[in-house]
Enzyme design. Structure first.
Site, mmCIF file in Angstrom:
data_model
loop_
_atom_site.group_PDB
_atom_site.id
_atom_site.type_symbol
_atom_site.label_atom_id
_atom_site.label_comp_id
_atom_site.label_asym_id
_atom_site.label_seq_id
_atom_site.Cartn_x
_atom_site.Cartn_y
_atom_site.Cartn_z
ATOM 1 N N GLU A 187 65.529 24.532 64.445
ATOM 2 C CA GLU A 187 65.218 26.083 64.881
ATOM 3 C C GLU A 187 64.897 26.825 63.819
ATOM 4 O O GLU A 187 64.262 27.733 63.784
ATOM 5 C CB GLU A 187 65.923 26.649 66.046
ATOM 6 C CG GLU A 187 65.218 27.335 67.082
ATOM 7 C CD GLU A 187 64.319 26.305 68.161
ATOM 8 O OE1 GLU A 187 63.318 26.415 68.013
ATOM 9 O OE2 GLU A 187 64.986 25.301 68.516
ATOM 10 N N THR A 240 64.348 24.155 74.210
ATOM 11 C CA THR A 240 63.977 23.400 72.875
ATOM 12 C C THR A 240 65.046 22.978 71.897
ATOM 13 O O THR A 240 66.122 23.262 71.908
ATOM 14 C CB THR A 240 63.055 24.557 72.163
ATOM 15 O OG1 THR A 240 62.400 23.815 71.236
ATOM 16 C CG2 THR A 240 63.753 25.630 71.741
ATOM 17 N N ASP A 294 61.942 28.316 62.390
ATOM 18 C CA ASP A 294 60.939 29.299 62.955
ATOM 19 C C ASP A 294 61.160 30.492 62.049
ATOM 20 O O ASP A 294 60.337 31.612 62.069
ATOM 21 C CB ASP A 294 61.380 29.371 64.192
ATOM 22 C CG ASP A 294 60.776 28.407 65.355
ATOM 23 O OD1 ASP A 294 59.977 27.500 64.888
ATOM 24 O OD2 ASP A 294 60.913 28.416 66.414
ATOM 25 N N GLU A 316 63.464 22.506 68.861
ATOM 26 C CA GLU A 316 62.034 22.711 67.938
ATOM 27 C C GLU A 316 61.249 21.652 67.880
ATOM 28 O O GLU A 316 60.629 21.107 68.696
ATOM 29 C CB GLU A 316 62.889 23.333 66.580
ATOM 30 C CG GLU A 316 61.942 24.306 65.940
ATOM 31 C CD GLU A 316 60.366 24.124 65.716
ATOM 32 O OE1 GLU A 316 59.670 24.513 66.477
ATOM 33 O OE2 GLU A 316 60.230 23.571 64.563
ATOM 34 N N THR A 321 58.587 21.521 72.784
ATOM 35 C CA THR A 321 59.659 21.798 73.531
ATOM 36 C C THR A 321 59.333 21.352 75.164
ATOM 37 O O THR A 321 58.574 20.334 75.137
ATOM 38 C CB THR A 321 60.257 22.902 73.199
ATOM 39 O OG1 THR A 321 61.361 23.271 74.097
ATOM 40 C CG2 THR A 321 59.266 24.089 73.341
ATOM 41 N N ARG A 336 68.885 31.475 72.556
ATOM 42 C CA ARG A 336 68.545 31.055 71.063
ATOM 43 C C ARG A 336 69.352 30.796 70.045
ATOM 44 O O ARG A 336 70.692 31.487 70.036
ATOM 45 C CB ARG A 336 67.688 32.312 70.939
ATOM 46 C CG ARG A 336 66.793 32.080 69.578
ATOM 47 C CD ARG A 336 65.617 31.405 69.750
ATOM 48 N NE ARG A 336 64.486 31.269 68.479
ATOM 49 C CZ ARG A 336 63.573 30.200 68.434
ATOM 50 N NH1 ARG A 336 63.583 29.090 69.330
ATOM 51 N NH2 ARG A 336 62.826 30.416 67.566
ATOM 52 N N SER A 367 60.786 33.278 67.960
ATOM 53 C CA SER A 367 60.320 32.213 68.969
ATOM 54 C C SER A 367 58.857 32.473 69.561
ATOM 55 O O SER A 367 58.378 33.562 69.126
ATOM 56 C CB SER A 367 61.329 31.993 70.204
ATOM 57 O OG SER A 367 60.625 31.189 71.013
#
Ligand code: GLU
Length: 590
Positions: free
Chosen positions: A449, A428, A452, A430, A410, A124, A471
């Protein structure tokens, strides 16, 4: 680095007896890929592939025929599931550059048959050290999504390449450089598929100059069937192959990446990149109808919320009581979703920064208490978060509601090998094409990302330096009596959770085949706004029936998710969601 030698216990030997053998040598001609979805080419090549495929010796299912074939070839050449997954991810960076790649992040859920364990390689993205809690606000209000998702502040420190390196070192059997080669070949020229063509056209507005150069020709979006040439990306992949993955975190790629983000207004530095390291995590584990569910814990809300939804519904005996397309089924689904999403928004964030009541949220007594709030005959008009802390020791953290955000997309893929190792991997950048920012001269797209995170500070999912945004990605593996039998996952932002839960429900509760479980229309019902999104083939009568109870439906239907999955019994069956022309490739013994 972990020893890759297999520990043979009785259980794994029994799996090997039916899966072992020499991998088939038949390979799909890459030139034939555009027609693969039709099945004839697979047949002509002597390969079991298509929207559904079977294989006694291995399986790869991805959204991209070329990437599935790359993974299958790694398996044929004797690589294991992790090797194949690494090659698939590099190939997806090339064939589906709008969905995932080295500029993004993801979660690889891995069942290791020899160890009989499930682990996660968590890549991540993280906020850079210079991120500030209010960076998505202007005059106290959230900056509109279209604006904030194309800004340098939206770009998280990318994790995918670091994750692939960790996965390779920990579980792989082939040198990483070999697994990058097929992607380099594809980057020299690959055919634009239907979905990529559509997405270039829709997202052209946000692509920076470098990306426009790649995805447009003479100012026009590349069309289906045209050749996508990515020479810069090919060179970047060569750098990673020849100098190593650290090149993206410490070398010339890192410098170009940080400079690009800063030019777009972000704060990312080469120090942020140098500091990044993908983590190895334990999955969250729950039970559903006697099966074990392994999925992604925070910083994803996916695993906890999927398991909560399934367990809220387990009390209603859906398969026995309500038709799969009945209004009551959709009503109960929506009710369970709204309660689970209320808890998600209130309690979930990066566990390195906030305490998440994971045990409480899944405690059967807590779920039973929450189930009392819903029923087949009436709407719970005001779904609120519960108090899972009451079911778990520890102090409550301060929380807030998540602010609404646009749905992104994604990609999810799955791999199985002859040893019984399984991969369920959601990956992903995003939004489609991420931030729209390509690193000039290096040819890869940067994620967005960090959108998020909640735009508003103060909650569990507020922005903080080095934190990972919440996520919804939910790569999942299910097992029965300790024997894994199902992998499932999907793209779709917060709808991922409901796609995964419903596919499991359709397969296990309603007994639909993998392909039918994927095709069965699904819904998405967040707690706020309490409007249910729906897929086209949901009957009008069922919507009316649910509406009588007070459920509100969106005006238009639309596709939700894109599930790729496999089942392991006596050999493997794989199924690819045809909303995006995915391909399952099965491998048999010779
Ligand atoms: N950023 C999303 C998440 O982590 C995934 C992208 C998408 O499919 O929307 O939940």
């Amino acid at each position: 680095m972990r020893d890759n030698d297999n520990q043979e216990d009785g259980r794994n030997l029994s799996r090997r007896r039916f899966l072992a053998g020499t991998a088939a040598t038949a390979a799909l001609p890459l030139a034939a890929q555009p027609a693969l979805g039709q099945g004839e080419v697979c047949e002509a090549a002597g390969v079991d592939c298509g929207a559904v495929a079977e294989g006694s010796n291995g399986m790869v299912v991805s959204v991209s025929p070329a990437a599935s074939e790359v993974g299958a070839q790694v398996l044929r050449d004797g690589g294991n599931a992790v090797d194949a997954a690494i090659a698939v991810q590099f190939a997806l960076n090339v064939t589906q550059p709008h969905s995932s790649g080295i500029g993004g992040g993801g979660f690889m859920l891995y069942y290791d048959a020899a160890e009989d364990s499930v682990e996660i390689v968590n890549s991540r993205e993280r906020a850079p050290a210079g991120a500030t809690p209010d960076m998505f606000l202007e005059d106290g209000d959230p900056i509109p999504f279209d604006e904030r998702h194309t800004h340098g502040n939206a770009v998280g420190v990318p994790g995918t390449a670091s994750g692939l390196r960790r996965a390779s070192a920990r579980y792989g059997s082939r040198p990483l450089d070999e697994l990058i080669d097929p992607a380099i070949d594809l980057a020299e020229g690959t055919e634009v598929d239907r979905v990529l063509a559509e997405e270039i056209e829709k997202n052209e507005w946000k692509l920076n100059d470098a990306a426009r150069e790649v995805f447009l020709r003479d100012g026009e979006a590349l069309a289906e069937g045209e050749t996508l040439e990515q020479p810069d990306l090919a060179d970047t992949l060569r750098l990673l192959r020849d100098r190593g993955i650290r090149e993206l975190y410490e070398g010339e790629i890192a410098e170009a990446l940080a400079e690009t983000v800063q030019d777009a207004g972000g704060s990312m530095t080469t120090e942020d990149l140098c500091r990044y390291k993908a983590t190895i995590n334990e999955p969250v584990q729950g039970c559903y109808r006697g099966a074990e569910v392994y999925s992604m814990p925070p910083p994803s809300s996916g695993g906890l919320t999927v398991i909560q939804i399934l367990n809220l519904l387990a009390g209603f005996d859906l398969g026995e009581t309500y038709d799969v397309r009945s209004g009551t089924k959709y009503h109960l689904l929506a009710e369970a979703m709204r309660l689970a999403y209320a808890d998600r928004g209130e309690y979930m964030g990066d566990p390195e920064f906030v305490d998440v009541p994971m045990e409480g949220l899944l405690d059967p007594a807590y779920v039973a208490e929450r189930r009392e709030l819903i029923g087949p005959d009436a709407l719970n008009g005001d779904p609120q978060p519960g108090d899972p802390w009451a079911y778990q020791s520890g102090d409550a953290a301060s929380m807030t509601q998540e602010t609404p955000r646009a749905l992104g997309h994604t990609t999810h893929f799955t791999v199985a090998d002859a040893e019984g190792n399984l991969i369920s991997y959601t990956t992903t950048i995003e939004q489609l094409f991420g931030s729209g920012i390509m690193v000039p001269e290096y040819g890869f797209m940067l994620n967005n990302e960090l959108t998020d995170f909640d735009a508003e500070p103060g909650g569990a999912n507020g922005v903080e330096p080095n934190k990972r945004p919440l996520s919804s990605m939910s790569p999942t593996i299910m097992a029965r009596d300790g024997e894994p039998f199902l992998t499932v996952g999907s793209p779709g932002g917060p709808t991922i959770i409901t796609s995964v839960a419903q596919t499991i429900l359709h397969h296990l509760e309603y007994g639909l085949s993998l392909a039918d479980a994927i095709d069965e229309p699904s819904i998405y019902a967040p707690e706020s706004p309490a409007i249910t999104l729906w897929e086209e083939s949901i009957p009008e009568a069922a919507r009316e029936e649910a509406a009588v109870l007070g459920n509100e439906w969106s005006d238009e239907s639309g596709p939700i998710g894109n599930v790729n999955m496999l089942r392991a019994d006596d050999g493997y069956e794989g199924a690819a969601d045809q909303t995006r022309d995915g391909l399952a490739v099965g491998l048999d013994e010779e």
